[in-house]
Enzyme design. Sequence first.
Site, short mmCIF file in Angstrom:
data_model
loop_
_atom_site.label_atom_id
_atom_site.label_comp_id
_atom_site.label_asym_id
_atom_site.label_seq_id
_atom_site.Cartn_x
_atom_site.Cartn_y
_atom_site.Cartn_z
N LEU A 179 -24.50 -18.78 -19.18
CA LEU A 179 -25.90 -19.80 -18.72
C LEU A 179 -26.68 -20.12 -20.09
O LEU A 179 -27.74 -20.78 -20.03
CB LEU A 179 -26.63 -19.21 -17.70
CG LEU A 179 -26.06 -19.07 -16.35
CD1 LEU A 179 -27.02 -18.57 -15.34
CD2 LEU A 179 -25.59 -20.56 -15.96
N ARG A 180 -26.29 -19.42 -21.25
CA ARG A 180 -27.20 -19.78 -22.59
C ARG A 180 -27.40 -21.21 -23.01
O ARG A 180 -28.18 -21.75 -23.19
CB ARG A 180 -26.72 -18.85 -23.63
CG ARG A 180 -27.60 -18.71 -24.64
CD ARG A 180 -27.30 -17.69 -25.97
NE ARG A 180 -27.61 -16.16 -25.19
CZ ARG A 180 -26.76 -15.16 -25.11
NH1 ARG A 180 -25.57 -15.40 -25.54
NH2 ARG A 180 -27.24 -14.12 -24.81
#
Length: 340
Positions: free
Chosen positions: A276-277
């Site tokens: 999810l970075r």
Amino acid sequence: MNDPRLKSQETPIFPFTAIVGQEEMKLALQLNVIDPKIGGVMIMGDRGTGKSTTIRAIADLLPEIEVIKDDPFNSQPLEKNTEEKETEFIKIPMVDLPLGATEDRVCGTIDIEKALTEGIKAFEPGLLAKANRGILYVDEVNLLDDHLVDILLDSAASGWNTVEREGISIRHPAQFVLVGSGNPEEGELRPQLLDRFGMHAEIRTVKDPNLRVRIVEERTLFDFDPKAWIEKYKQQQEGLKEKLIKAQQLLNNVDISYDFRIKIAKVCSELNVDGLRGDIVINRAAKAYAAFQGNTTVSIADIEKIVVLCLRHRLRKDPLESIDSGYKVKKIFEEIFDLN
């Protein structure tokens, strides 16, 4: 060795507003200054394209910070009981990490003998301590030992550096914007490490002959009379400095709609971005860009401006595959945000 004569002989720094071209790199640096939590920037490009000059220039542009005098960690006065302690204002730290640096040089060392004989934690701070509240620049980061790159990325993400030796542990703040640069011909960083950088800027040698001449002339005139050149750009420098400070102050009031957040998630999902970075960085960078424009609401144009910088280095699955130039990211972004 605090000779005031040495302080007055500082090397003149090329003004940031005088740098011609390389808009991707300049934008990525400015957004990381507005919101250091974006996670730093990796700048890849040809040799001699002004990477180091631009990074030094952005550090010189930033306002001074207040620190406790002679504190090795550039601590803020509020961080400790400072009623009796003198403070001073210093330039934002800009620390260069040399290619051959050891782990001790980067993290600092503990004097075990002193700890055992005198019973005190004798700590010799390293480069991470000097870079606290500033910028840490690693040229040729792709040639640095992976273990060291890991340490840098961990400290940049957590804001702390921990040194442990023989059962003794020292922890100190290490909040900095990590800027790495390199030449793709000398190899890329491993995808696992590359993904940890918030943004990835690509720079190329300028092809336009007129622009090349202008860049050479600007540099020649600066080298001939740095003071006059710095004075010439003083007003533009002050204007940009003020704009960055206002953006920092406005950042917490910037809102991004739920609909846009959903679409950002769809873009990352469609591109098969791991983790999810990517989502987090796009949201942060879009807010920082909106604040930079003086707005409190993120627009599609704000997201479009930063989406390639945030995602192009997160698409690779094969370590031998080259980084997408941004075409794939743009295409998916336009489809999901209905810009076709």
